[in-house]
Design a protein around this motif. Structure first.
Motif, PDB file in Angstrom:
ATOM      1  N   MET A  94       0.662  -0.903   0.042  1.00  0.00           N
ATOM      2  CA  MET A  94       0.555   0.098  -0.537  1.00  0.00           C
ATOM      3  C   MET A  94       1.346   1.155   0.373  1.00  0.00           C
ATOM      4  O   MET A  94       0.426   2.392  -0.830  1.00  0.00           O
ATOM      5  N   LEU A  95       1.756   1.441   0.911  1.00  0.00           N
ATOM      6  CA  LEU A  95       2.608   1.974   0.654  1.00  0.00           C
ATOM      7  C   LEU A  95       3.048   2.748  -0.682  1.00  0.00           C
ATOM      8  O   LEU A  95       4.339   3.966  -1.429  1.00  0.00           O
ATOM      9  N   CYS A  96       3.600   1.941  -1.344  1.00  0.00           N
ATOM     10  CA  CYS A  96       4.579   1.656  -2.777  1.00  0.00           C
ATOM     11  C   CYS A  96       3.445   2.502  -4.179  1.00  0.00           C
ATOM     12  O   CYS A  96       3.187   3.326  -4.118  1.00  0.00           O
ATOM     13  N   LEU A  97       1.651   1.764  -3.647  1.00  0.00           N
ATOM     14  CA  LEU A  97       0.246   2.332  -4.586  1.00  0.00           C
ATOM     15  C   LEU A  97       0.706   3.792  -4.605  1.00  0.00           C
ATOM     16  O   LEU A  97       0.298   4.679  -4.900  1.00  0.00           O
ATOM     17  N   ALA A  98       0.461   4.206  -2.595  1.00  0.00           N
ATOM     18  CA  ALA A  98      -0.144   5.847  -2.105  1.00  0.00           C
ATOM     19  C   ALA A  98       1.271   6.458  -2.518  1.00  0.00           C
ATOM     20  O   ALA A  98       1.515   7.699  -2.934  1.00  0.00           O
ATOM     21  N   ALA A 134      -6.782  -0.094  12.813  1.00  0.00           N
ATOM     22  CA  ALA A 134      -7.149   1.235  12.373  1.00  0.00           C
ATOM     23  C   ALA A 134      -6.259   2.061  12.227  1.00  0.00           C
ATOM     24  O   ALA A 134      -6.655   3.102  11.887  1.00  0.00           O
ATOM     25  N   SER A 135      -4.781   1.605  12.760  1.00  0.00           N
ATOM     26  CA  SER A 135      -4.018   3.401  13.045  1.00  0.00           C
ATOM     27  C   SER A 135      -3.268   3.381  11.854  1.00  0.00           C
ATOM     28  O   SER A 135      -2.710   4.539  11.641  1.00  0.00           O
ATOM     29  N   VAL A 136      -3.009   1.957  11.424  1.00  0.00           N
ATOM     30  CA  VAL A 136      -2.405   2.247  10.211  1.00  0.00           C
ATOM     31  C   VAL A 136      -3.210   2.818   8.778  1.00  0.00           C
ATOM     32  O   VAL A 136      -2.901   3.663   8.020  1.00  0.00           O
ATOM     33  N   THR A 137      -4.796   2.020   8.729  1.00  0.00           N
ATOM     34  CA  THR A 137      -5.518   2.750   7.772  1.00  0.00           C
ATOM     35  C   THR A 137      -5.609   4.203   8.609  1.00  0.00           C
ATOM     36  O   THR A 137      -5.437   5.306   7.260  1.00  0.00           O
ATOM     37  N   ALA A 138      -5.523   4.522   9.419  1.00  0.00           N
ATOM     38  CA  ALA A 138      -5.305   6.584   9.600  1.00  0.00           C
ATOM     39  C   ALA A 138      -4.812   7.243   9.232  1.00  0.00           C
ATOM     40  O   ALA A 138      -4.790   7.963   8.919  1.00  0.00           O
ATOM     41  N   SER A 139      -3.689   6.857   9.429  1.00  0.00           N
ATOM     42  CA  SER A 139      -2.113   6.994   8.788  1.00  0.00           C
ATOM     43  C   SER A 139      -1.950   7.312   7.555  1.00  0.00           C
ATOM     44  O   SER A 139      -2.195   8.305   7.065  1.00  0.00           O
ATOM     45  N   PHE A 140      -3.141   6.336   6.621  1.00  0.00           N
ATOM     46  CA  PHE A 140      -2.928   6.683   5.381  1.00  0.00           C
ATOM     47  C   PHE A 140      -4.321   7.663   5.290  1.00  0.00           C
ATOM     48  O   PHE A 140      -3.915   8.505   3.560  1.00  0.00           O
ATOM     49  N   VAL A 141      -4.920   7.880   5.491  1.00  0.00           N
ATOM     50  CA  VAL A 141      -6.198   9.414   5.306  1.00  0.00           C
ATOM     51  C   VAL A 141      -5.307  10.726   6.020  1.00  0.00           C
ATOM     52  O   VAL A 141      -5.576  11.349   5.120  1.00  0.00           O
ATOM     53  N   VAL A 142      -4.609  10.489   6.687  1.00  0.00           N
ATOM     54  CA  VAL A 142      -3.998  11.522   7.626  1.00  0.00           C
ATOM     55  C   VAL A 142      -3.212  11.692   5.927  1.00  0.00           C
ATOM     56  O   VAL A 142      -2.481  13.821   5.574  1.00  0.00           O
ATOM     57  N   ILE A 143      -2.112  10.924   5.816  1.00  0.00           N
ATOM     58  CA  ILE A 143      -1.141  11.353   4.286  1.00  0.00           C
ATOM     59  C   ILE A 143      -1.788  12.041   2.862  1.00  0.00           C
ATOM     60  O   ILE A 143      -1.675  12.763   2.682  1.00  0.00           O
ATOM     61  N   CYS A 144      -3.212  11.885   3.130  1.00  0.00           N
ATOM     62  CA  CYS A 144      -3.550  12.153   1.860  1.00  0.00           C
ATOM     63  C   CYS A 144      -4.494  13.463   2.607  1.00  0.00           C
ATOM     64  O   CYS A 144      -4.042  14.292   1.296  1.00  0.00           O
ATOM     65  N   ILE A 145      -4.800  13.299   3.247  1.00  0.00           N
ATOM     66  CA  ILE A 145      -5.205  15.215   4.016  1.00  0.00           C
ATOM     67  C   ILE A 145      -4.000  16.123   3.737  1.00  0.00           C
ATOM     68  O   ILE A 145      -4.496  17.291   3.591  1.00  0.00           O
ATOM     69  N   VAL A 146      -2.963  15.424   4.232  1.00  0.00           N
ATOM     70  CA  VAL A 146      -1.990  16.069   4.603  1.00  0.00           C
ATOM     71  C   VAL A 146      -1.452  16.419   2.854  1.00  0.00           C
ATOM     72  O   VAL A 146      -1.015  17.667   2.497  1.00  0.00           O
ATOM     73  N   TRP A 147      -1.751  15.787   2.691  1.00  0.00           N
ATOM     74  CA  TRP A 147      -1.314  15.688   0.600  1.00  0.00           C
ATOM     75  C   TRP A 147      -1.867  16.975   0.211  1.00  0.00           C
ATOM     76  O   TRP A 147      -1.584  18.013  -0.428  1.00  0.00           O
ATOM     77  N   LEU A 148      -3.866  16.925  -0.052  1.00  0.00           N
ATOM     78  CA  LEU A 148      -3.874  17.717  -0.376  1.00  0.00           C
ATOM     79  C   LEU A 148      -3.697  19.516   0.072  1.00  0.00           C
ATOM     80  O   LEU A 148      -4.032  20.435  -0.153  1.00  0.00           O
ATOM     81  N   LEU A 149      -3.562  19.714   1.421  1.00  0.00           N
ATOM     82  CA  LEU A 149      -3.414  20.720   2.137  1.00  0.00           C
ATOM     83  C   LEU A 149      -2.229  21.427   1.373  1.00  0.00           C
ATOM     84  O   LEU A 149      -1.751  22.493   1.414  1.00  0.00           O
TER      85      LEU A 149
END
Length: 238
Positions: A94-98, A134-149
């Motif tokens: 998932m990190l590669c895909l992200a 859940a913590s891993v899934t939340a981390s990917f959500v945070v990465i996406c939000i930070v990127w959009l910011l």
């Protein structure tokens, strides 16, 4: 239903190779989803190769190698080495895909193309369906939000992030909008690649959501059946 059954039948040799009798239901579900994702990436990645080759841009080349490499590594890990779809392995895939998603989205901002950040929806869906922490899934959500910011601030204030690869108003990128009636044509291969990637995301998201909904409905039916059985037993004893 018929289409999913046909896909399952086509991929059954890979499933039989990767899945063993000792696998838990969670491992079976993880392996099937990862194999389906990996094979889809390879199939949909064939036309993408021509676009990447024609563009000769480092961000596209690196992204393509990561994208196909993650898919190939998954097939080797599950089908050739016949290993388990462990939590660590899933995170690495998932990190590669992200990473590829962020590269595609960065390039899309520069050339005024379709944003790629919605692919994070697919990544988080897969993590949820694969029952990861859940913590891993939340981390990917945070990465996406930070990127959009970050992209929002770059669009608003232009602090130079886009200049790393070149900006559309420079002579070397003038082809982005060099036609009489913009938006200009981007060519069939580029447009077809975008279409396939969007269809892939949509269908995989549908499969993940459908599986989740089916599991919830099945659990609901089991609970209702248990309640009805308990009621019948209570009535018979009264």
């Amino acid at each position: 239903m018929a289409a999913l059954a046909f896909v399952d039948k086509c991929l059954s040799p890979c499933f039989k190779r990767a899945i063993s009798d000792s696998d838990t239901p969670l491992q079976v579900k993880r392996k099937k989803l990862l194999l389906f994702l990996s094979i889809s990436i390879h199939v949909f990645g064939i036309p993408s190769f021509f676009y990447v080759y024609a563009s000769s841009k480092a961000v596209n080349i690196v992204g393509y190698i990561l994208f196909q490499g993650a898919a190939a590594a998954t097939l080797v890990w599950l089908c050739v080495l016949r290993r388990q779809a462990a939590d660590t392995f899933i995170v690495l895939v998932m990190l590669c895909l992200a990473s590829v998603t962020l590269m595609m989205d960065f390039d899309a901002h520069i050339v005024f193309d379709t944003p790629a950040w919605p692919y994070f929806v697919l990544i988080t869906d897969l993590l949820l369906v694969l029952e990861h922490r859940a913590s891993v899934t939340a981390s990917f959500v945070v990465i996406c939000i930070v990127w959009l910011l970050v992209m929002m601030f770059e669009d608003a204030f232009r602090f130079g992030l886009y200049d790393i690869e070149g900006t559309p108003d420079r002579e070397d990128r003038i082809e982005v909008c060099d036609c009489e009636m913009p938006p200009c044509s981007k060519g069939f291969i580029h447009s077809y690649t975008r279409f396939l990637s969007q269809v892939l995301v949509f269908l995989l998201d549908f499969v993940c959501t459908r599986g989740f909904a089916a599991a919830v409905l099945s659990e609901k039916n089991r609970i209702l059946t248990s309640i009805e059985t308990a009621n019948r037993i209570a009535v018979s004893r009264s």
